[in-house]
Enzyme design. Sequence first.
Site, PDB file in Angstrom:
ATOM      1  N   HIS A   1       0.826  -1.213   0.000  1.00 16.13           N
ATOM      2  CA  HIS A   1       0.000   0.000   0.000  1.00 16.13           C
ATOM      3  C   HIS A   1       0.856   1.258   0.000  1.00 16.13           C
ATOM      4  O   HIS A   1       0.386   2.328   0.367  1.00 16.13           O
ATOM      5  CB  HIS A   1      -0.911   0.011   1.227  1.00 16.13           C
ATOM      6  CG  HIS A   1      -1.729  -1.222   1.399  1.00 16.13           C
ATOM      7  ND1 HIS A   1      -2.623  -1.637   0.436  1.00 16.13           N
ATOM      8  CD2 HIS A   1      -1.795  -2.140   2.397  1.00 16.13           C
ATOM      9  CE1 HIS A   1      -3.208  -2.764   0.852  1.00 16.13           C
ATOM     10  NE2 HIS A   1      -2.716  -3.087   2.034  1.00 16.13           N
TER      11      HIS A   1
ATOM     12  N   HIS B   1      -7.106  -4.731  -0.933  1.00 16.69           N
ATOM     13  CA  HIS B   1      -6.398  -5.982  -1.230  1.00 16.69           C
ATOM     14  C   HIS B   1      -7.074  -6.700  -2.385  1.00 16.69           C
ATOM     15  O   HIS B   1      -6.888  -7.899  -2.592  1.00 16.69           O
ATOM     16  CB  HIS B   1      -6.406  -6.901  -0.016  1.00 16.69           C
ATOM     17  CG  HIS B   1      -6.011  -6.221   1.241  1.00 16.69           C
ATOM     18  ND1 HIS B   1      -6.936  -5.657   2.088  1.00 16.69           N
ATOM     19  CD2 HIS B   1      -4.796  -5.964   1.767  1.00 16.69           C
ATOM     20  CE1 HIS B   1      -6.290  -5.102   3.109  1.00 16.69           C
ATOM     21  NE2 HIS B   1      -4.999  -5.262   2.936  1.00 16.69           N
TER      22      HIS B   1
END
Lengths: 333, 333
Positions: free
Chosen positions: B57, B219
């Site tokens: 991320h 995700h």
Amino acid sequence: MKKLINKPDDVVREELEGIQIAHPDMVKVFFDPNYIVRADAPVEGKVGIVSGGGSGHEPLHGGFVGMGMLDAACPGAVFTSPTPDQMLEATKAVDGGAGVLHIVKNYTGDVLNFEMAADLAADEDIEVEAVVTNDDVAVQDSLYTAGRRGVGVTVLLEKIAGAAAEQKRPLKDVAEIARRVNAQGRSMGMALTSCTVPTAGKPTFDLPEDEMEIGIGIHGEPGRSRMKVKSAAEITEMLATPILEDLPFEESDEVLAFVNGMGGTPLIELYIIYNELSKILDKRGIKIVRNLIGPYITSLEMAGCSITLLKMDEELLHLWDAPVNVPALRWGI
Amino acid sequence: MKKLINKPDDVVREELEGIQIAHPDMVKVFFDPNYIVRADAPVEGKVGIVSGGGSGHEPLHGGFVGMGMLDAACPGAVFTSPTPDQMLEATKAVDGGAGVLHIVKNYTGDVLNFEMAADLAADEDIEVEAVVTNDDVAVQDSLYTAGRRGVGVTVLLEKIAGAAAEQKRPLKDVAEIARRVNAQGRSMGMALTSCTVPTAGKPTFDLPEDEMEIGIGIHGEPGRSRMKVKSAAEITEMLATPILEDLPFEESDEVLAFVNGMGGTPLIELYIIYNELSKILDKRGIKIVRNLIGPYITSLEMAGCSITLLKMDEELLHLWDAPVNVPALRWGI
């Protein structure tokens, strides 16, 4: 084509509207012809700095307009040179009486149009100097280019020349510093994927699922060679070696190392490339004294990276470290 | 799989090595267990702020370690929670005697592991408070999550709580401010493409060439619906409406508008989305007083974006505008 856009023809205008609404404290955006100037332009007695080129390389150049970098940017259509009238209007808007520096990436259209704009500005008694960047060691001549292409060094040059101008140095000095940055910098890039120009609607080139292209240009122009995708270590070596041998960079040189993302490559991969680059430089006794890691001169959503090395000296270090306040580096206000 | 990596298993370690080499002035990186702390940690008398989560991320969280934001970040494997021992070591490393705040995105593994780390820290007489972010309005419960997922608000919260801690406010106050940010913020995201976890070697999900997914998780967890790709205006409307109606945000509210790129989406598209968002808010009489536009909480090379709106008040504005010095916002030194 999958993009977060409305009509392909409206991409640049709507992006500029977004910039205008997002950053009124930093920049003013003008339309027809399109250009972006810093909110407080012209700054009296300061050399004005104007750059520009095709859109699709964001944050270059519009994201670099503001205190300490550019006074204006002229965005063309995607991957298309801006026109002389954009450049002329931008030049007039930032002329604070100390002359204007044009920073031009070496692509035939950009060079011709900036030359024409400089002539037109001279007719209005504005002194203009131009600096052309041509740091890409990958190829000599290319689609759109006679000689080498201007790529990553342009970002560094805009920062450094911008800092020099902010100190109210005369046009001749700012241009000299800018030329030194170009002379001391070298770059090379690669792509894992192509990119798609919105109005074209299909990828600029085809690259098989297991191949990459080394030496690619920022508009997807052909590079040196295609081959199976290699490891980050091998890719970094393939980019760094021609750069190092070209200047050449030598033992005990101090450099700024810039690992640039092409637009579709995540930061996690750029840090892996930076890690490999630092090992290569370390082995040669070259010291990284500053770095820049991230997507600063992009090719739409192309996946890939480029490396730029700039040989530093005390003056360039000092200018690199000077304050800057531009949309691409904005946080908070 | 096309990525700028060496071995898939080495991605996180090599990325951390890159961060360590690139930013020694700002952060220290520790290995086995892996965590990143600000270079001057622990800061005496200051609440320490620790966050963390799966890697992939970036720049979240490691890029936000430094003055004015996080004191430490614990990176797990890609899309995998870090372990309690990472969190405990980070907590000990940043404890300056004023207690430690854990900022936890609401995913089951992260929540459990941070709870365990807090218990272990309590055994060592470190006072810990935890704040869980759960701002994603897309879905209730999801793969990896009970309740709502923590997404974009986490970035804003880390900035604002970090500023409060920098002012040496007590742990109770910093935690209260952090909870207010989470309570006043809402987000939703979408994807044009999937992403590929390096160790998996193939896309997390399949999305046909002409489809997008609305409400996607960071995700690649399932969102609300799949449909043909729509225009930027329609996509922005589909993300903004559920956000606006959830809090709800009302006429004359002042907000921070955050348009986030998922990793593979270029800046030019994010400004088009921001342009659309500003029109939607304008119509409802909601005023954007601050903004953030760029890839700050990403999903590897996923193409797409998310929108986060945070209802601001005078205190939050003041903290948002406070100085910050972290790798993700670095330029020059």
